[in-house]
Design a protein around this motif. Structure first.
Motif, PDB file in Angstrom:
ATOM      1  N   THR A 112       0.865  -1.172   0.000  1.00  0.00           N
ATOM      2  CA  THR A 112       0.000   0.000   0.000  1.00  0.00           C
ATOM      3  C   THR A 112       0.901   1.221   0.000  1.00  0.00           C
ATOM      4  O   THR A 112       1.776   1.352   0.859  1.00  0.00           O
ATOM      5  CB  THR A 112      -0.923   0.029   1.229  1.00  0.00           C
ATOM      6  N   ALA A 113       0.716   2.102  -0.972  1.00  0.00           N
ATOM      7  CA  ALA A 113       1.625   3.236  -1.145  1.00  0.00           C
ATOM      8  C   ALA A 113       0.898   4.551  -0.941  1.00  0.00           C
ATOM      9  O   ALA A 113      -0.227   4.730  -1.428  1.00  0.00           O
ATOM     10  CB  ALA A 113       2.265   3.199  -2.521  1.00  0.00           C
ATOM     11  N   LEU A 114       1.558   5.457  -0.245  1.00  0.00           N
ATOM     12  CA  LEU A 114       1.079   6.823  -0.120  1.00  0.00           C
ATOM     13  C   LEU A 114       1.560   7.598  -1.340  1.00  0.00           C
ATOM     14  O   LEU A 114       2.749   7.636  -1.637  1.00  0.00           O
ATOM     15  CB  LEU A 114       1.639   7.467   1.149  1.00  0.00           C
ATOM     16  N   VAL A 115       0.632   8.219  -2.050  1.00  0.00           N
ATOM     17  CA  VAL A 115       0.968   8.949  -3.272  1.00  0.00           C
ATOM     18  C   VAL A 115       0.368  10.347  -3.177  1.00  0.00           C
ATOM     19  O   VAL A 115      -0.801  10.512  -2.810  1.00  0.00           O
ATOM     20  CB  VAL A 115       0.446   8.222  -4.530  1.00  0.00           C
ATOM     21  N   ARG A 116       1.186  11.331  -3.515  1.00  0.00           N
ATOM     22  CA  ARG A 116       0.713  12.704  -3.498  1.00  0.00           C
ATOM     23  C   ARG A 116       0.403  13.140  -4.922  1.00  0.00           C
ATOM     24  O   ARG A 116       1.278  13.172  -5.784  1.00  0.00           O
ATOM     25  CB  ARG A 116       1.779  13.625  -2.906  1.00  0.00           C
ATOM     26  N   GLY A 117      -0.857  13.432  -5.184  1.00  0.00           N
ATOM     27  CA  GLY A 117      -1.255  13.898  -6.505  1.00  0.00           C
ATOM     28  C   GLY A 117      -1.630  12.763  -7.434  1.00  0.00           C
ATOM     29  O   GLY A 117      -1.335  11.595  -7.196  1.00  0.00           O
ATOM     30  N   GLU A 118      -2.265  13.135  -8.532  1.00  0.00           N
ATOM     31  CA  GLU A 118      -2.733  12.168  -9.519  1.00  0.00           C
ATOM     32  C   GLU A 118      -1.699  11.982 -10.629  1.00  0.00           C
ATOM     33  O   GLU A 118      -0.764  12.763 -10.786  1.00  0.00           O
ATOM     34  CB  GLU A 118      -4.053  12.661 -10.137  1.00  0.00           C
TER      35      GLU A 118
ATOM     36  N   ASP B 132      -0.122  13.106   2.014  1.00  0.00           N
ATOM     37  CA  ASP B 132       1.043  13.986   2.010  1.00  0.00           C
ATOM     38  C   ASP B 132       1.794  13.754   3.317  1.00  0.00           C
ATOM     39  O   ASP B 132       1.230  13.923   4.405  1.00  0.00           O
ATOM     40  CB  ASP B 132       0.580  15.445   1.905  1.00  0.00           C
ATOM     41  N   VAL B 133       3.078  13.391   3.223  1.00  0.00           N
ATOM     42  CA  VAL B 133       3.836  13.094   4.441  1.00  0.00           C
ATOM     43  C   VAL B 133       3.971  14.315   5.340  1.00  0.00           C
ATOM     44  O   VAL B 133       4.206  14.180   6.555  1.00  0.00           O
ATOM     45  CB  VAL B 133       5.238  12.537   4.117  1.00  0.00           C
TER      46      VAL B 133
ATOM     47  N   GLY C 119      -2.342  12.884   6.231  1.00  0.00           N
ATOM     48  CA  GLY C 119      -3.550  13.387   5.598  1.00  0.00           C
ATOM     49  C   GLY C 119      -4.473  12.301   5.092  1.00  0.00           C
ATOM     50  O   GLY C 119      -5.333  12.560   4.235  1.00  0.00           O
ATOM     51  N   LEU C 120      -4.342  11.092   5.621  1.00  0.00           N
ATOM     52  CA  LEU C 120      -5.155   9.970   5.154  1.00  0.00           C
ATOM     53  C   LEU C 120      -6.600  10.116   5.618  1.00  0.00           C
ATOM     54  O   LEU C 120      -6.865  10.452   6.776  1.00  0.00           O
ATOM     55  CB  LEU C 120      -4.586   8.654   5.677  1.00  0.00           C
ATOM     56  N   ALA C 121      -7.512   9.826   4.698  1.00  0.00           N
ATOM     57  CA  ALA C 121      -8.934   9.880   5.048  1.00  0.00           C
ATOM     58  C   ALA C 121      -9.303   8.751   5.994  1.00  0.00           C
ATOM     59  O   ALA C 121     -10.144   8.910   6.876  1.00  0.00           O
ATOM     60  CB  ALA C 121      -9.779   9.814   3.778  1.00  0.00           C
ATOM     61  N   GLY C 122      -8.679   7.606   5.804  1.00  0.00           N
ATOM     62  CA  GLY C 122      -8.932   6.461   6.662  1.00  0.00           C
ATOM     63  C   GLY C 122      -7.689   5.597   6.714  1.00  0.00           C
ATOM     64  O   GLY C 122      -6.997   5.449   5.703  1.00  0.00           O
ATOM     65  N   PRO C 123      -7.350   5.028   7.866  1.00  0.00           N
ATOM     66  CA  PRO C 123      -6.126   4.242   7.984  1.00  0.00           C
ATOM     67  C   PRO C 123      -6.252   2.904   7.269  1.00  0.00           C
ATOM     68  O   PRO C 123      -7.316   2.287   7.269  1.00  0.00           O
ATOM     69  CB  PRO C 123      -5.976   4.050   9.490  1.00  0.00           C
TER      70      PRO C 123
ATOM     71  N   ALA D 286       8.386  12.460  11.607  1.00  0.00           N
ATOM     72  CA  ALA D 286       7.592  12.484  12.843  1.00  0.00           C
ATOM     73  C   ALA D 286       6.210  11.885  12.615  1.00  0.00           C
ATOM     74  O   ALA D 286       5.694  11.132  13.458  1.00  0.00           O
ATOM     75  CB  ALA D 286       7.475  13.923  13.349  1.00  0.00           C
ATOM     76  N   HIS D 287       5.607  12.199  11.478  1.00  0.00           N
ATOM     77  CA  HIS D 287       4.279  11.654  11.178  1.00  0.00           C
ATOM     78  C   HIS D 287       4.354  10.152  10.911  1.00  0.00           C
ATOM     79  O   HIS D 287       3.433   9.409  11.287  1.00  0.00           O
ATOM     80  CB  HIS D 287       3.690  12.385   9.968  1.00  0.00           C
ATOM     81  N   ALA D 288       5.440   9.695  10.270  1.00  0.00           N
ATOM     82  CA  ALA D 288       5.613   8.259  10.041  1.00  0.00           C
ATOM     83  C   ALA D 288       5.751   7.517  11.365  1.00  0.00           C
ATOM     84  O   ALA D 288       5.169   6.431  11.560  1.00  0.00           O
ATOM     85  CB  ALA D 288       6.839   8.013   9.159  1.00  0.00           C
TER      86      ALA D 288
END
Length: 338
Positions: free
Chosen positions: A28-34, A56-57, A63-67, A99-101
């Protein structure tokens, strides 16, 4: 395993995502933008094979809507590697993102693999051991300093019970076997100038050398940490070549290619910016504050941890391997040499 990965659209993250998928892991990857791609070491876009979450890290909780559910390991690759970025950007992305990670790994009750840089050593010379970074060290730029501060956060979290490891790649170059690299950026832009008349004579120590490492070794090291995390918990792991590559050797190899005008080096005390011609002076003003300091150094990074824990020794990068890296950049159209 179910791996949550940041930085998948970058060089290291993309190569790691591909290797994880090939090994049968869920990503599962965090991606910023389309409209982004996730390029593995063969430059294949693997984004269709992973679960993508927008975020966004630099934001709390990314900034995740749901974990996501059932994460076994959080691998934090995302960072800005722009040496010239403002301190506020380095702080928000490299330090704040870490810090967020950490907070998410604690909330998800999973270990954290933090991808840093070997150059958290700052201007230290000689043999660099795999010891804790010193955020108060003498750094070349804000990037190095921010990565050291980020490591300090990981160390503090581990002291409070978080399972965590730190991976420290050196300067990443092409694959050892064929020189291939999915994203030609970073060091390659400086290297292109090594064959250009726009660089000319630069201030450099006679023994200046760069700690380069093939992307294949970085990926193999990260995979070893991911798949054997228990052994690496608490470790700082240099992902480096067996020895730094001398700047004079690089320039000599560049000079063998038709169409190049290799840079030359001069003792730093003899260098005077006012003596450069207008075009060269403009290039030096642009890149000098970011890179000239690296021309004075030849750090040697220990690769003991990966060799000891995963039986993966640092690779030897010899002249033929370096030429393969140049040849790939020529085939890709990045260099017009040859």
């Amino acid at each position: 395993m179910h791996i949550f990965l940041t930085g998948a659209t970058g060089l290291v993250g993309g190569a790691l995502a591909g290797a994880l998928l090939d090994a049968g892991h869920r990503v599962t990857a965090l991606v910023r933008g389309e409209g982004r791609d996730v390029l593995d070491m063969d430059a294949r876009d693997r984004i269709g094979e992973i679960d993508v979450l927008q975020g966004d890290v630099a934001l709390p909780g990314f900034g995740l809507a749901g974990p996501p559910q059932d994460i076994d390991l959080l691998v934090h690759c995302a960072a800005t590697v722009d040496f010239a970025a403002a301190d506020a950007v380095h702080q928000a992305v490299n330090v704040g993102g870490t810090a967020h990670a950490i907070a998410l790994a604690q909330a998800w009750n999973c270990p954290l693999l933090h991808v840093s840089t070997a150059y958290v050593c700052g201007r230290a010379g000689g043999l660099i051991a795999e010891t804790a970074a010193n955020p108060a060290a003498d750094f070349t730029n804000g990037y190095e300093a921010s990565k050291a501060r980020a490591e300090a956060l990981v160390d503090a979290a581990r002291a409070h019970g978080l399972a965590a490891a730190i991976a420290r790649p050196a300067i990443i170059v092409g694959r050892l076997s064929d020189g291939a690299i999915a994203r030609i950026d970073g060091f390659h832009h400086l290297f292109r100038l090594f064959g250009s008349p726009l660089l000319g004579a630069v201030p450099a120590a006679s023994d200046a050398a760069f700690a380069i490492v093939p992307i294949c070794h970085v990926t193999a090291g990260l995979m070893a940490i991911v798949q054997g995390f228990a052994a690496f918990d608490g470790q700082r792991v240099h992902l480096v070549g067996a020895a730094p590559f001398a700047m004079t050797d690089m320039l000599a190899i560049v000079g063998d290619y038709p169409g190049t005008v290799p840079a030359t080096i001069m003792p730093p005390p003899d260098y005077h910016a006012s003596e450069r011609d207008r075009r060269v002076a403009m290039v030096h003003r642009r890149i000098g504050p970011q890179f000239f300091d690296y021309f004075q150094r030849s750090p040697r990074f220990s690769g003991e941890a990966l060799a000891r824990l995963a039986d993966i020794p640092p690779p030897v990068i010899d002249e033929p391997a370096f030429r393969r890296m140049i040849d790939h950049c020529i085939r890709a159209g990045f260099l017009d040499w040859g």
